[in-house]
Design a protein around this motif. Structure first.
Motif, PDB file in Angstrom:
ATOM      1  N   UNK A 191       0.823  -1.208   0.000  1.00  0.00           N
ATOM      2  CA  UNK A 191       0.000   0.000   0.000  1.00  0.00           C
ATOM      3  C   UNK A 191       0.858   1.259   0.000  1.00  0.00           C
ATOM      4  N   UNK A 192       1.973   1.239   0.742  1.00  0.00           N
ATOM      5  CA  UNK A 192       2.879   2.384   0.752  1.00  0.00           C
ATOM      6  C   UNK A 192       3.455   2.629  -0.644  1.00  0.00           C
ATOM      7  N   UNK A 193       3.780   1.556  -1.348  1.00  0.00           N
ATOM      8  CA  UNK A 193       4.306   1.699  -2.704  1.00  0.00           C
ATOM      9  C   UNK A 193       3.271   2.368  -3.615  1.00  0.00           C
ATOM     10  N   UNK A 194       2.028   1.948  -3.482  1.00  0.00           N
ATOM     11  CA  UNK A 194       0.971   2.571  -4.280  1.00  0.00           C
ATOM     12  C   UNK A 194       0.808   4.038  -3.922  1.00  0.00           C
ATOM     13  N   UNK A 195       0.926   4.372  -2.649  1.00  0.00           N
ATOM     14  CA  UNK A 195       0.856   5.765  -2.234  1.00  0.00           C
ATOM     15  C   UNK A 195       1.977   6.579  -2.867  1.00  0.00           C
ATOM     16  N   UNK A 196       3.184   6.009  -2.912  1.00  0.00           N
ATOM     17  CA  UNK A 196       4.298   6.701  -3.568  1.00  0.00           C
ATOM     18  C   UNK A 196       3.983   7.025  -5.019  1.00  0.00           C
ATOM     19  N   UNK A 197       3.190   6.166  -5.651  1.00  0.00           N
ATOM     20  CA  UNK A 197       2.834   6.329  -7.062  1.00  0.00           C
ATOM     21  C   UNK A 197       1.569   7.147  -7.253  1.00  0.00           C
ATOM     22  N   UNK A 198       1.005   7.652  -6.152  1.00  0.00           N
ATOM     23  CA  UNK A 198      -0.193   8.467  -6.229  1.00  0.00           C
ATOM     24  C   UNK A 198      -1.461   7.678  -6.444  1.00  0.00           C
ATOM     25  N   UNK A 199      -1.444   6.378  -6.085  1.00  0.00           N
ATOM     26  CA  UNK A 199      -2.589   5.500  -6.317  1.00  0.00           C
ATOM     27  C   UNK A 199      -3.254   5.100  -5.001  1.00  0.00           C
ATOM     28  N   UNK A 200      -4.442   4.561  -5.115  1.00  0.00           N
ATOM     29  CA  UNK A 200      -5.194   4.133  -3.936  1.00  0.00           C
ATOM     30  C   UNK A 200      -4.640   2.814  -3.388  1.00  0.00           C
ATOM     31  N   UNK A 201      -4.646   2.628  -2.067  1.00  0.00           N
ATOM     32  CA  UNK A 201      -4.198   1.356  -1.474  1.00  0.00           C
ATOM     33  C   UNK A 201      -5.033   0.190  -1.991  1.00  0.00           C
ATOM     34  N   UNK A 202      -4.412  -0.972  -2.044  1.00  0.00           N
ATOM     35  CA  UNK A 202      -5.072  -2.177  -2.534  1.00  0.00           C
ATOM     36  C   UNK A 202      -5.549  -3.062  -1.397  1.00  0.00           C
ATOM     37  N   UNK A 203      -4.762  -3.171  -0.344  1.00  0.00           N
ATOM     38  CA  UNK A 203      -5.035  -4.107   0.749  1.00  0.00           C
ATOM     39  C   UNK A 203      -5.640  -3.374   1.953  1.00  0.00           C
ATOM     40  N   UNK A 204      -6.401  -4.089   2.773  1.00  0.00           N
ATOM     41  CA  UNK A 204      -7.009  -3.452   3.949  1.00  0.00           C
ATOM     42  C   UNK A 204      -6.039  -3.244   5.105  1.00  0.00           C
ATOM     43  N   UNK A 205      -4.847  -3.828   5.030  1.00  0.00           N
ATOM     44  CA  UNK A 205      -3.903  -3.796   6.148  1.00  0.00           C
ATOM     45  C   UNK A 205      -3.376  -2.375   6.397  1.00  0.00           C
ATOM     46  N   UNK A 206      -3.304  -1.998   7.667  1.00  0.00           N
ATOM     47  CA  UNK A 206      -2.756  -0.712   8.079  1.00  0.00           C
ATOM     48  C   UNK A 206      -1.630  -0.947   9.076  1.00  0.00           C
ATOM     49  N   UNK A 207      -1.043   0.143   9.540  1.00  0.00           N
ATOM     50  CA  UNK A 207       0.035   0.036  10.529  1.00  0.00           C
ATOM     51  C   UNK A 207      -0.441  -0.656  11.797  1.00  0.00           C
ATOM     52  N   UNK A 208      -1.713  -0.513  12.114  1.00  0.00           N
ATOM     53  CA  UNK A 208      -2.261  -1.133  13.322  1.00  0.00           C
ATOM     54  C   UNK A 208      -2.289  -2.653  13.241  1.00  0.00           C
TER      55      UNK A 208
END
Length: 322
Positions: free
Chosen positions: A260-277
Motif C-alpha cells: 500500500x505504501x508503494x501505491x501511495x508513492x505512485x499516487x494511487x489508492x491502497x489495494x489491501x485493507x492492512x494498516x500500521x495497526x
C-alpha cells in the motif's frame, strides 16, 4: 564562427524542480558506510539463535543482496535514460551508489556472522531460489523492456514493497533486544529506501499526470496486475523463508502494508485493507529510523555520524503533489 554546446554543464544555481534539490540534500545528509557500524558486537546475540534462525537470517540477507544488486546495476541505469532534468540524473547517480553500499553492507554482515562455507551456501541458495529469482526476473524485464513510466513503477515496487519481506527479520530481532548493530544497518538502508521510493514515485506522478485519461487507466490496470503478480510470488517466497520459524502470516501482513505504501508513492489508492495497526507493533517500532544512542568511543552509529535525519513520514508521500 559559432560555438555549439556539445555537453552542457549541470548548474545547481538554476533548479528546474525544487524536489531534485531537496532530495539531493536529504540523501547527502544521510550518507553512511557500513564500515562504521560495529557488527562484531552482535556475535553474542548471534550465538543464542537456533540453527534454523541463523539459516533464515542468512537467506534473508542473501535475498536482499540480490535485489540491491538488480537495483544498482540495472534499475538506476535504466531510469537515467528518461530523466526530466539534469539534476534528476545527479540524484539517480547518488541513489545508484547507495544501492551498491547497501549490497556491500550485507556482505559485511555475512563476514562477521558466518563462516566461509556458510556464506557460499547462502549465495548458492540466493542464486538458485525459484521465487527470489522470479521476482528479480520480473523487475529486470521491465527495466529492460518497459516504458519509462513502467520502469519507475517497477523501481518503486522494489524499493517500497519487495525489500520488506527481508527487512522484517532484523526489525523483529531489534524489538526483542537482539542484533542491534545488524538492525542499525537495516534501519539506515530503510531510511535511504524511503527517500528513493518517494522520489521516484514523485517523478512517476509527474509523467502519469501528463497522460490522456485513457492511457492513465490502461497504466493503472497494468500497475495493479503487476502488484498482484509480485505479491503472489512474494507469498511463496515468504512461506519458504518463514514457515519453519512460524512468522509467515505476520510477514505477509507487513508486506501488504508496504505494498500500500508503494501505491501511495505512485499516487494511487491502497489495494489491501492492512494498516500500521495490523503490523506487529515490535516491528513497527523498529521501523522508526531515528538516531541510535551509541557510545562515542566504543561504537559509531547513525546518531554520531549522521545527525537525526528521519525516515519519510506519512505526509511526505504527497511530496510535491499538493
Amino acid at each position: 564562427m559559432t560555438n555549439y554546446t556539445y555537453y552542457p554543464a549541470i548548474n545547481w544555481n538554476e533548479i528546474e524542480d525544487v524536489i531534485d534539490k531537496s532530495t539531493w540534500e536529504k540523501l547527502t545528509e544521510q550518507f553512511w558506510l557500513d564500515t562504521r557500524i560495529p557488527l562484531s558486537n552482535d556475535l553474542d546475540d548471534w550465538r543464542t539463535l537456533s540453527d534454523k534462525e541463523k539459516q533464515m537470517v542468512g537467506y534473508v540477507f542473501g535475498g536482499l543482496t540480490l535485489l540491491d544488486t538488480v537495483q544498482s546495476e540495472s534499475g538506476m541505469d535504466q531510469l537515467r535514460k528518461d530523466v526530466r532534468t539534469p539534476h534528476e540524473e545527479a540524484v539517480l547517480n547518488n541513489i545508484q551508489f547507495m544501492e551498491s553500499v547497501h549490497a556491500k553492507s550485507y556482505s559485511s554482515i555475512f563476514s562477521t556472522l558466518n563462516t566461509k562455507a556458510e556464506i557460499e551456501e547462502i549465495f548458492h541458495w540466493t542464486n538458485t531460489n525459484e521465487f527470489l529469482q522470479r521476482k528479480a526476473e520480473i523487475i529486470n524485464e521491465i527495466y529492460k523492456n518497459g516504458t519509462p513510466l513502467q520502469k519507475k513503477v517497477a523501481s518503486v515496487y522494489l524499493e517500497t514493497f519487495l525489500f520488506y519481506s527481508g527487512f522484517y527479520t532484523p526489525l523483529y530481532y531489534l524489538g526483542n533486544n537482539k542484533l542491534p548493530n545488524v538492525a542499525e544497518i537495516i534501519k539506515l538502508i530503510i531510511r535511504d529506501e524511503s527517500v528513493h521510493g518517494t522520489y521516484i514515485g514523485y517523478k512517476f506522478q509527474l509523467g502519469f499526470n501528463e497522460l490522456p485519461e485513457e492511457e492513465q487507466e490502461s497504466l493503472k490496470e497494468w500497475m495493479y496486475n503487476l502488484l498482484f503478480e509480485l505479491y503472489e510470488n512474494e507469498e511463496r517466497y515468504t512461506e519458504e523463508l518463514y514457515d519453519e520459524i512460524g512468522w509467515t502470516e505476520e510477514v505477509k501482513t507487513f508486506l501488504r502494508y508496504n505494498a500500500n505504501k508503494a501505491l501511495m508513492n505512485l499516487g494511487q489508492d491502497p489495494l489491501f485493507p492492512d494498516t500500521a495497526d495490523d503490523v506487529n507493533p515490535i516491528v513497527m517500532n523498529g521501523i522508526s529510523t531515528g538516531t541510535s544512542n551509541h557510545d562515542f568511543f566504543s561504537q559509531v552509529g547513525n546518531g554520531y555520524l549522521l545527525g537525526t535525519v528521519e525516515a519519510m513520514q506519512e505526509e511526505d508521500y504527497l511530496i510535491g503533489m499538493e
